[in-house]
Design a protein around this motif. Structure first.
Motif, PDB file in Angstrom:
ATOM      1  N   ASP A  34      38.597  36.065  34.748  1.00 53.46           N
ATOM      2  CA  ASP A  34      38.921  34.571  34.262  1.00 53.46           C
ATOM      3  C   ASP A  34      40.092  34.476  35.101  1.00 53.46           C
ATOM      4  OD1 ASP A  34      37.070  33.852  32.517  1.00 53.46           O
ATOM      5  OD2 ASP A  34      37.873  34.923  30.674  1.00 53.46           O
ATOM      6  N   GLY A  35      40.211  33.558  36.130  1.00 52.24           N
ATOM      7  CA  GLY A  35      41.411  33.226  36.877  1.00 52.24           C
ATOM      8  C   GLY A  35      41.150  32.158  38.062  1.00 52.24           C
ATOM      9  N   ASP A  36      41.770  32.215  38.932  1.00 44.43           N
ATOM     10  CA  ASP A  36      42.050  31.215  40.023  1.00 44.43           C
ATOM     11  C   ASP A  36      42.160  31.905  41.468  1.00 44.43           C
ATOM     12  OD1 ASP A  36      41.982  28.642  38.498  1.00 44.43           O
ATOM     13  OD2 ASP A  36      43.975  29.468  37.726  1.00 44.43           O
ATOM     14  N   VAL A  37      41.602  31.383  42.148  1.00 40.05           N
ATOM     15  CA  VAL A  37      41.844  31.936  43.786  1.00 40.05           C
ATOM     16  C   VAL A  37      42.743  31.530  44.181  1.00 40.05           C
ATOM     17  CG1 VAL A  37      40.633  31.898  45.931  1.00 40.05           C
ATOM     18  CG2 VAL A  37      38.985  31.836  44.009  1.00 40.05           C
ATOM     19  N   MET A  66      34.758  31.319  35.042  1.00 40.48           N
ATOM     20  CA  MET A  66      34.795  32.764  35.237  1.00 40.48           C
ATOM     21  C   MET A  66      34.458  32.931  36.766  1.00 40.48           C
ATOM     22  SD  MET A  66      32.636  35.744  33.935  1.00 40.48           S
ATOM     23  CE  MET A  66      32.993  35.453  32.176  1.00 40.48           C
ATOM     24  N   LEU A  67      35.057  33.819  37.518  1.00 42.13           N
ATOM     25  CA  LEU A  67      34.965  34.043  38.723  1.00 42.13           C
ATOM     26  C   LEU A  67      34.171  35.472  39.184  1.00 42.13           C
ATOM     27  CD1 LEU A  67      38.668  33.405  40.211  1.00 42.13           C
ATOM     28  CD2 LEU A  67      36.571  31.794  40.370  1.00 42.13           C
ATOM     29  N   GLY A  68      33.105  35.338  39.829  1.00 44.17           N
ATOM     30  CA  GLY A  68      32.877  36.784  40.465  1.00 44.17           C
ATOM     31  C   GLY A  68      33.189  37.212  41.756  1.00 44.17           C
ATOM     32  N   VAL A  69      33.447  38.556  41.806  1.00 40.87           N
ATOM     33  CA  VAL A  69      33.982  39.038  42.976  1.00 40.87           C
ATOM     34  C   VAL A  69      32.985  39.777  43.681  1.00 40.87           C
ATOM     35  CG1 VAL A  69      35.782  40.656  44.105  1.00 40.87           C
ATOM     36  CG2 VAL A  69      36.265  39.072  42.245  1.00 40.87           C
ATOM     37  N   LYS A  70      32.469  39.640  45.186  1.00 42.60           N
ATOM     38  CA  LYS A  70      31.618  40.416  45.925  1.00 42.60           C
ATOM     39  C   LYS A  70      32.418  40.977  47.063  1.00 42.60           C
ATOM     40  CE  LYS A  70      27.767  37.176  45.071  1.00 42.60           C
ATOM     41  NZ  LYS A  70      26.720  36.285  45.966  1.00 42.60           N
ATOM     42  N   VAL A  71      31.947  41.982  47.733  1.00 42.51           N
ATOM     43  CA  VAL A  71      32.647  42.654  49.018  1.00 42.51           C
ATOM     44  C   VAL A  71      31.821  42.067  49.992  1.00 42.51           C
ATOM     45  CG1 VAL A  71      32.992  44.584  50.200  1.00 42.51           C
ATOM     46  CG2 VAL A  71      33.224  44.695  47.803  1.00 42.51           C
ATOM     47  N   ASN A  72      32.400  41.653  51.189  1.00 40.89           N
ATOM     48  CA  ASN A  72      31.715  41.113  52.381  1.00 40.89           C
ATOM     49  C   ASN A  72      30.860  41.909  53.063  1.00 40.89           C
ATOM     50  OD1 ASN A  72      32.673  38.543  52.561  1.00 40.89           O
ATOM     51  ND2 ASN A  72      34.529  38.914  53.691  1.00 40.89           N
ATOM     52  N   ASP A  73      30.063  41.463  53.482  1.00 43.25           N
ATOM     53  CA  ASP A  73      28.805  42.483  54.095  1.00 43.25           C
ATOM     54  C   ASP A  73      29.121  43.280  54.923  1.00 43.25           C
ATOM     55  OD1 ASP A  73      27.145  40.640  52.534  1.00 43.25           O
ATOM     56  OD2 ASP A  73      26.444  39.403  54.428  1.00 43.25           O
ATOM     57  N   TYR A  74      30.013  43.197  55.784  1.00 42.82           N
ATOM     58  CA  TYR A  74      30.325  44.158  56.818  1.00 42.82           C
ATOM     59  C   TYR A  74      30.854  45.470  56.174  1.00 42.82           C
ATOM     60  CZ  TYR A  74      35.475  43.648  56.588  1.00 42.82           C
ATOM     61  OH  TYR A  74      36.727  43.690  55.895  1.00 42.82           O
ATOM     62  N   ASP A  87      38.059  40.329  53.336  1.00 44.62           N
ATOM     63  CA  ASP A  87      37.283  41.619  52.483  1.00 44.62           C
ATOM     64  C   ASP A  87      36.333  41.208  51.352  1.00 44.62           C
ATOM     65  OD1 ASP A  87      38.513  43.492  54.574  1.00 44.62           O
ATOM     66  OD2 ASP A  87      40.164  43.411  53.100  1.00 44.62           O
ATOM     67  N   ILE A  88      36.568  40.123  50.515  1.00 44.60           N
ATOM     68  CA  ILE A  88      35.973  39.946  49.399  1.00 44.60           C
ATOM     69  C   ILE A  88      35.626  38.461  49.401  1.00 44.60           C
ATOM     70  CG2 ILE A  88      36.760  41.876  48.008  1.00 44.60           C
ATOM     71  CD1 ILE A  88      38.734  39.771  46.644  1.00 44.60           C
ATOM     72  N   VAL A  89      34.396  38.017  48.649  1.00 45.75           N
ATOM     73  CA  VAL A  89      34.080  36.627  48.395  1.00 45.75           C
ATOM     74  C   VAL A  89      34.261  36.408  46.823  1.00 45.75           C
ATOM     75  CG1 VAL A  89      32.214  35.115  48.459  1.00 45.75           C
ATOM     76  CG2 VAL A  89      32.689  36.913  50.107  1.00 45.75           C
ATOM     77  N   VAL A  90      34.920  35.337  46.727  1.00 43.57           N
ATOM     78  CA  VAL A  90      35.089  34.960  44.936  1.00 43.57           C
ATOM     79  C   VAL A  90      34.413  33.744  44.826  1.00 43.57           C
ATOM     80  CG1 VAL A  90      36.771  34.595  43.236  1.00 43.57           C
ATOM     81  CG2 VAL A  90      37.406  36.279  45.083  1.00 43.57           C
ATOM     82  N   GLU A  91      33.199  33.800  43.979  1.00 45.96           N
ATOM     83  CA  GLU A  91      32.570  32.516  43.582  1.00 45.96           C
ATOM     84  C   GLU A  91      32.751  32.286  42.194  1.00 45.96           C
ATOM     85  OE1 GLU A  91      28.672  33.585  44.675  1.00 45.96           O
ATOM     86  OE2 GLU A  91      29.019  33.741  46.746  1.00 45.96           O
ATOM     87  N   HIS A  92      32.523  31.042  41.716  1.00 44.57           N
ATOM     88  CA  HIS A  92      32.460  30.620  40.284  1.00 44.57           C
ATOM     89  C   HIS A  92      31.264  30.965  39.704  1.00 44.57           C
ATOM     90  CE1 HIS A  92      36.362  28.590  39.883  1.00 44.57           C
ATOM     91  NE2 HIS A  92      36.236  28.203  41.037  1.00 44.57           N
ATOM     92  N   GLU A 116      44.286  35.369  40.789  1.00 44.85           N
ATOM     93  CA  GLU A 116      45.051  35.903  40.012  1.00 44.85           C
ATOM     94  C   GLU A 116      44.387  35.616  38.552  1.00 44.85           C
ATOM     95  OE1 GLU A 116      48.479  32.357  39.426  1.00 44.85           O
ATOM     96  OE2 GLU A 116      48.929  34.288  40.536  1.00 44.85           O
ATOM     97  N   GLY A 117      44.570  36.454  37.476  1.00 39.49           N
ATOM     98  CA  GLY A 117      43.992  36.253  36.452  1.00 39.49           C
ATOM     99  C   GLY A 117      43.476  37.766  35.392  1.00 39.49           C
ATOM    100  N   LYS A 118      42.741  37.562  34.673  1.00 42.34           N
ATOM    101  CA  LYS A 118      42.514  38.725  33.769  1.00 42.34           C
ATOM    102  C   LYS A 118      41.157  39.183  34.105  1.00 42.34           C
ATOM    103  CE  LYS A 118      42.442  40.345  28.893  1.00 42.34           C
ATOM    104  NZ  LYS A 118      42.762  39.689  27.473  1.00 42.34           N
ATOM    105  N   ILE A 119      40.904  40.434  34.309  1.00 42.46           N
ATOM    106  CA  ILE A 119      39.838  41.256  34.673  1.00 42.46           C
ATOM    107  C   ILE A 119      38.619  41.208  33.346  1.00 42.46           C
ATOM    108  CG2 ILE A 119      38.445  43.243  35.444  1.00 42.46           C
ATOM    109  CD1 ILE A 119      40.164  42.249  37.672  1.00 42.46           C
ATOM    110  N   ASN A 120      37.518  40.647  33.494  1.00 43.95           N
ATOM    111  CA  ASN A 120      36.630  40.825  32.549  1.00 43.95           C
ATOM    112  C   ASN A 120      35.872  41.982  32.398  1.00 43.95           C
ATOM    113  OD1 ASN A 120      37.178  38.334  31.141  1.00 43.95           O
ATOM    114  ND2 ASN A 120      35.929  37.284  32.739  1.00 43.95           N
ATOM    115  N   TYR A 121      35.262  42.371  33.729  1.00 42.93           N
ATOM    116  CA  TYR A 121      34.253  43.660  34.034  1.00 42.93           C
ATOM    117  C   TYR A 121      34.357  43.871  35.238  1.00 42.93           C
ATOM    118  CZ  TYR A 121      29.619  45.800  33.928  1.00 42.93           C
ATOM    119  OH  TYR A 121      28.614  46.526  33.990  1.00 42.93           O
TER     120      TYR A 121
END
Length: 89
Positions: free
Chosen positions: A74-77, A1-9, A83-88, A50-55
């Motif tokens: 659930d997907g792959d970078v 699963m990937l988590g998406v955050k927005v960059n600090d700026y 603009d965004i940071v994607v982490e496992h 790309e993938g399927k949005i969980n939340y």
């Protein structure tokens, strides 16, 4: 699963102005996820995965919280994003 955050700026000054995805949606790299705005800027945040949005942890009008996951997927970078940071998670 990937988590998406927005960059600090972006988080220091912006509020959510639009949400374009929901849990269960399939997204591709380049699809619009949500938009943010401040007094001087409006920006659409696009998927770099790309993938399927969980939340989706976004509410229109709310301020972005630094370091908080705003979407899980659930997907792959596919490519790097400024603009965004994607982490496992």
């Amino acid at each position: 699963m990937l988590g998406v955050k927005v960059n600090d700026y972006i988080t220091s000054t912006c509020k959510i102005s639009g949400i374009f995805v929901n849990a269960g949606d399939s997204v591709s790299c380049g699809d619009d996820l949500f938009s943010v705005e401040s007094q001087k800027m409006s920006k659409v945040i696009k998927a770099n995965f790309e993938g399927k949005i969980n939340y989706v942890n976004l509410v229109k009008g709310d301020e972005l919280i630094e370091g908080a996951f705003v979407i899980t997927v659930d997907g792959d970078v596919i490519e790097k994003s400024d603009d965004i940071v994607v982490e496992h998670i």
